[in-house]
Design a protein around this motif. Structure first.
Motif, mmCIF file in Angstrom:
data_model
loop_
_atom_site.group_PDB
_atom_site.id
_atom_site.type_symbol
_atom_site.label_atom_id
_atom_site.label_comp_id
_atom_site.label_asym_id
_atom_site.label_seq_id
_atom_site.Cartn_x
_atom_site.Cartn_y
_atom_site.Cartn_z
ATOM 1 N N LEU A 50 0.832 -1.206 0.000
ATOM 2 C CA LEU A 50 0.000 0.000 0.000
ATOM 3 C C LEU A 50 0.865 1.254 0.000
ATOM 4 C CD1 LEU A 50 -3.013 -0.533 2.450
ATOM 5 C CD2 LEU A 50 -3.128 0.206 0.071
ATOM 6 N N ILE A 51 1.918 1.241 0.812
ATOM 7 C CA ILE A 51 2.821 2.390 0.886
ATOM 8 C C ILE A 51 3.556 2.569 -0.437
ATOM 9 C CG2 ILE A 51 4.828 3.349 2.068
ATOM 10 C CD1 ILE A 51 3.918 1.817 4.573
ATOM 11 N N VAL A 52 3.985 1.456 -1.023
ATOM 12 C CA VAL A 52 4.669 1.524 -2.320
ATOM 13 C C VAL A 52 3.729 2.090 -3.386
ATOM 14 C CG1 VAL A 52 5.716 0.145 -4.161
ATOM 15 C CG2 VAL A 52 6.302 -0.317 -1.777
ATOM 16 N N ARG A 53 2.462 1.696 -3.338
ATOM 17 C CA ARG A 53 1.496 2.225 -4.308
ATOM 18 C C ARG A 53 1.352 3.742 -4.148
ATOM 19 N NH1 ARG A 53 -2.102 -0.080 -7.448
ATOM 20 N NH2 ARG A 53 -2.001 -2.085 -6.353
ATOM 21 N N LEU A 54 1.240 4.204 -2.896
ATOM 22 C CA LEU A 54 1.136 5.640 -2.659
ATOM 23 C C LEU A 54 2.374 6.362 -3.194
ATOM 24 C CD1 LEU A 54 -0.177 8.143 -1.386
ATOM 25 C CD2 LEU A 54 0.946 7.520 0.778
ATOM 26 N N GLY A 55 3.549 5.763 -2.964
ATOM 27 C CA GLY A 55 4.779 6.370 -3.460
ATOM 28 C C GLY A 55 4.821 6.440 -4.974
ATOM 29 N N ALA A 56 4.373 5.371 -5.634
ATOM 30 C CA ALA A 56 4.378 5.340 -7.098
ATOM 31 C C ALA A 56 3.395 6.346 -7.681
ATOM 32 C CB ALA A 56 4.047 3.932 -7.581
ATOM 33 N N ILE A 57 2.211 6.447 -7.061
ATOM 34 C CA ILE A 57 1.217 7.413 -7.526
ATOM 35 C C ILE A 57 1.740 8.842 -7.380
ATOM 36 C CG2 ILE A 57 -1.046 8.411 -6.988
ATOM 37 C CD1 ILE A 57 -1.936 5.561 -6.210
ATOM 38 N N SER A 58 2.491 9.070 -6.304
ATOM 39 C CA SER A 58 3.012 10.406 -6.023
ATOM 40 C C SER A 58 4.280 10.717 -6.805
ATOM 41 C CB SER A 58 3.297 10.542 -4.517
ATOM 42 O OG SER A 58 2.144 10.252 -3.758
ATOM 43 N N GLU A 59 4.855 9.699 -7.420
ATOM 44 C CA GLU A 59 6.102 9.845 -8.165
ATOM 45 C C GLU A 59 5.854 10.455 -9.547
ATOM 46 O OE1 GLU A 59 9.647 6.737 -9.550
ATOM 47 O OE2 GLU A 59 7.693 5.993 -8.879
ATOM 48 N N HIS A 60 4.914 9.868 -10.283
ATOM 49 C CA HIS A 60 4.595 10.326 -11.635
ATOM 50 C C HIS A 60 3.117 10.083 -11.924
ATOM 51 C CE1 HIS A 60 8.858 10.612 -12.489
ATOM 52 N NE2 HIS A 60 9.042 9.311 -12.333
ATOM 53 N N ILE A 61 2.597 10.813 -12.901
ATOM 54 C CA ILE A 61 1.333 10.444 -13.543
ATOM 55 C C ILE A 61 1.705 9.640 -14.780
ATOM 56 C CG2 ILE A 61 -0.631 11.305 -14.857
ATOM 57 C CD1 ILE A 61 -0.891 13.581 -12.966
ATOM 58 N N TYR A 62 1.159 8.445 -14.875
ATOM 59 C CA TYR A 62 1.537 7.564 -15.985
ATOM 60 C C TYR A 62 0.532 7.662 -17.137
ATOM 61 C CZ TYR A 62 5.241 5.776 -13.082
ATOM 62 O OH TYR A 62 6.386 5.677 -12.328
ATOM 63 N N ASN A 63 0.661 6.747 -18.100
ATOM 64 C CA ASN A 63 -0.203 6.739 -19.283
ATOM 65 C C ASN A 63 -0.061 8.002 -20.126
ATOM 66 O OD1 ASN A 63 -1.656 4.175 -18.754
ATOM 67 N ND2 ASN A 63 -2.394 5.281 -16.952
ATOM 68 N N MET A 64 1.143 8.586 -20.124
ATOM 69 C CA MET A 64 1.377 9.783 -20.923
ATOM 70 C C MET A 64 2.663 9.604 -21.732
ATOM 71 S SD MET A 64 0.205 13.051 -18.627
ATOM 72 C CE MET A 64 1.602 12.981 -17.532
ATOM 73 N N PRO A 65 2.615 8.819 -22.806
ATOM 74 C CA PRO A 65 3.827 8.580 -23.592
ATOM 75 C C PRO A 65 4.468 9.882 -24.057
ATOM 76 C CG PRO A 65 2.038 7.150 -24.328
ATOM 77 C CD PRO A 65 1.438 8.137 -23.383
ATOM 78 N N GLY A 66 5.770 9.957 -23.880
ATOM 79 C CA GLY A 66 6.505 11.116 -24.356
ATOM 80 C C GLY A 66 6.446 12.338 -23.467
ATOM 81 N N ALA A 67 5.739 12.241 -22.332
ATOM 82 C CA ALA A 67 5.656 13.396 -21.443
ATOM 83 C C ALA A 67 7.020 13.697 -20.829
ATOM 84 C CB ALA A 67 4.632 13.147 -20.337
ATOM 85 N N SER A 68 7.267 14.961 -20.561
ATOM 86 C CA SER A 68 8.512 15.355 -19.909
ATOM 87 C C SER A 68 8.408 15.103 -18.410
ATOM 88 C CB SER A 68 8.791 16.842 -20.160
ATOM 89 O OG SER A 68 7.849 17.636 -19.454
ATOM 90 N N VAL A 69 9.528 15.202 -17.727
ATOM 91 C CA VAL A 69 9.538 15.047 -16.271
ATOM 92 C C VAL A 69 8.647 16.093 -15.617
ATOM 93 C CG1 VAL A 69 10.991 15.252 -14.207
ATOM 94 C CG2 VAL A 69 11.810 13.949 -16.170
ATOM 95 N N ILE A 70 8.733 17.325 -16.070
ATOM 96 C CA ILE A 70 7.936 18.402 -15.475
ATOM 97 C C ILE A 70 6.446 18.168 -15.687
ATOM 98 C CG2 ILE A 70 7.368 20.861 -15.694
ATOM 99 C CD1 ILE A 70 10.311 21.422 -16.147
ATOM 100 N N GLU A 71 6.076 17.672 -16.862
ATOM 101 C CA GLU A 71 4.662 17.458 -17.174
ATOM 102 C C GLU A 71 4.048 16.293 -16.405
ATOM 103 O OE1 GLU A 71 4.345 18.832 -21.842
ATOM 104 O OE2 GLU A 71 5.244 16.882 -21.361
ATOM 105 N N SER A 72 4.879 15.375 -15.945
ATOM 106 C CA SER A 72 4.349 14.133 -15.375
ATOM 107 C C SER A 72 4.772 13.877 -13.930
ATOM 108 C CB SER A 72 4.804 12.947 -16.234
ATOM 109 O OG SER A 72 6.211 12.930 -16.360
ATOM 110 N N SER A 73 5.478 14.829 -13.313
ATOM 111 C CA SER A 73 5.977 14.610 -11.952
ATOM 112 C C SER A 73 5.487 15.720 -11.025
ATOM 113 C CB SER A 73 7.511 14.587 -11.939
ATOM 114 O OG SER A 73 8.000 13.638 -12.853
#
Length: 333
Positions: A225-248
């Motif tokens: 559960l904690i790992v999931r929260l960390g992953a969700i807070s790390e990036h927004i996914y499903n955005m091919p080609g997005a930059s770090v700023i756009e997805s973090s």
């Protein structure tokens, strides 16, 4: 499945927008921090051992539950220290990986510095492309927000009954590659010896029941559960080609979040991608430099996990206007 909106940018530029003075300051923050690494590992072990001893002595269901939760948060510290070691920010030298494996990776029952390095460094090199294993693994409905309450409940149930742990381990492995070979990887026999000695000690002391209760249970239930929260807070996914700023997102923990769920500044994750040679303890200093350089849009900074989760569930589908003009004010206010 609709592609998520790009994040309203908290960062108004990357390292290319910094002054020469700022670049030099951050350059001086680079490098391993072995004492900080060992200090975090020691404190995590002390908390785990202390909670196991206290819960075993008290023999109370409520205290056992609290112990399981606290122990899982310290397992998360182990995982974050594995991440640091992958970037050579923990222990250097011939035996650095071996020591890190013994004290923070092998205790997570299936994790190794070498295997995780292949996945994570591929994520850095091939960010949000079809060669990024993290991006591919998290391209789907389980990582798309807003998410229905029913689907979210199913994911949480999958976590707490232990079904997500094996998926988690598989996701941290990667096909053999010559791109990211460790200069001094741990020998394979060390891992087997670690588990053999651990099993022998548990058998000799008759403490398998304690091990299952206060090691296996938190590892299989609360930790995912904690790992999931960390992953969700790390990036927004499903955005091919997005930059770090756009997805973090840029998330600043509240004081009580730092106390209950320390994350080694992982929610300053964009800075980590800009400067993977800067250890976790120096990321707030990088943030201060970006603020001084006027590269932070405060209206798009999230203050606390809850502010960010609320945004994911309710605001993400709204049109994103130019930075600072979205009408939402400061996140988390």
């Amino acid at each position: 499945m609709n592609q998520p909106e790009r994040l309203p940018s908290a960062l108004l530029g990357d390292k290319s927008n910094l002054s020469d003075k700022a670049r030099l300051e951050i350059l001086n923050l680079n490098g391993a921090r072995p004492l900080a690494f060992l200090g975090q590992a020691f404190r995590a072990w002390a908390a785990i051992i202390g909670m196991i001893a206290f819960a075993s002595y008290m023999d109370s269901p409520l205290i056992s539950l609290v112990a399981i939760i606290i122990i899982a948060t310290r397992f998360n510290i182990f995982a974050l220290l594995v991440h640091e070691q992958v970037h050579f920010l923990g222990l250097r030298g011939r035996y650095g990986d071996a020591i890190a494996d013994l004290i923070v990776a092998y205790p997570l029952l299936g994790v190794t510095i070498k295997n995780y390095a292949k996945v994570h460094l591929s994520h850095h090199k091939f960010y949000f492309t079809n060669k990024d294993p993290d991006h591919l693994r998290k391209a789907g409905v389980d990582w798309t927000f807003p998410m229905s309450s029913l689907h979210l409940a199913k994911l949480i149930l999958s976590d707490i009954v232990g079904l997500s742990f094996i998926k988690l381990l598989r996701g941290k492995r990667h096909e053999s590659t010559k791109l990211f070979q460790r200069p001094h990887p741990s020998p394979q026999w060390l891992r087997y010896l670690f588990y053999l000695v651990t099993a022998g000690l548990l058998t000799y002391t008759g403490t398998w029941n304690i091990f299952v209760m206060y090691w296996v249970v938190p590892l299989l239930t609360v930790f995912p559960l904690i790992v999931r929260l960390g992953a969700i807070s790390e990036h927004i996914y499903n955005m091919p080609g997005a930059s770090v700023i756009e997805s973090s997102p840029l998330i600043i923990q509240k004081w009580w979040e730092k106390l209950l769920l320390p994350n080694l500044n992982f929610t300053f994750h964009a800075y980590h991608h800009f400067y993977p040679g800067v250890a976790w303890l120096n990321l707030p200093r990088v943030h201060d430099i970006f603020k001084r350089e006027k590269l932070i849009n405060e209206s798009n900074v999230f203050y606390g996990y809850w502010a960010y989760l609320k945004y994911l569930q309710s605001s993400q589908q709204k049109p994103v206007t130019s930075a600072g003009s979205s009408g939402r004010g400061t996140h988390g206010a």
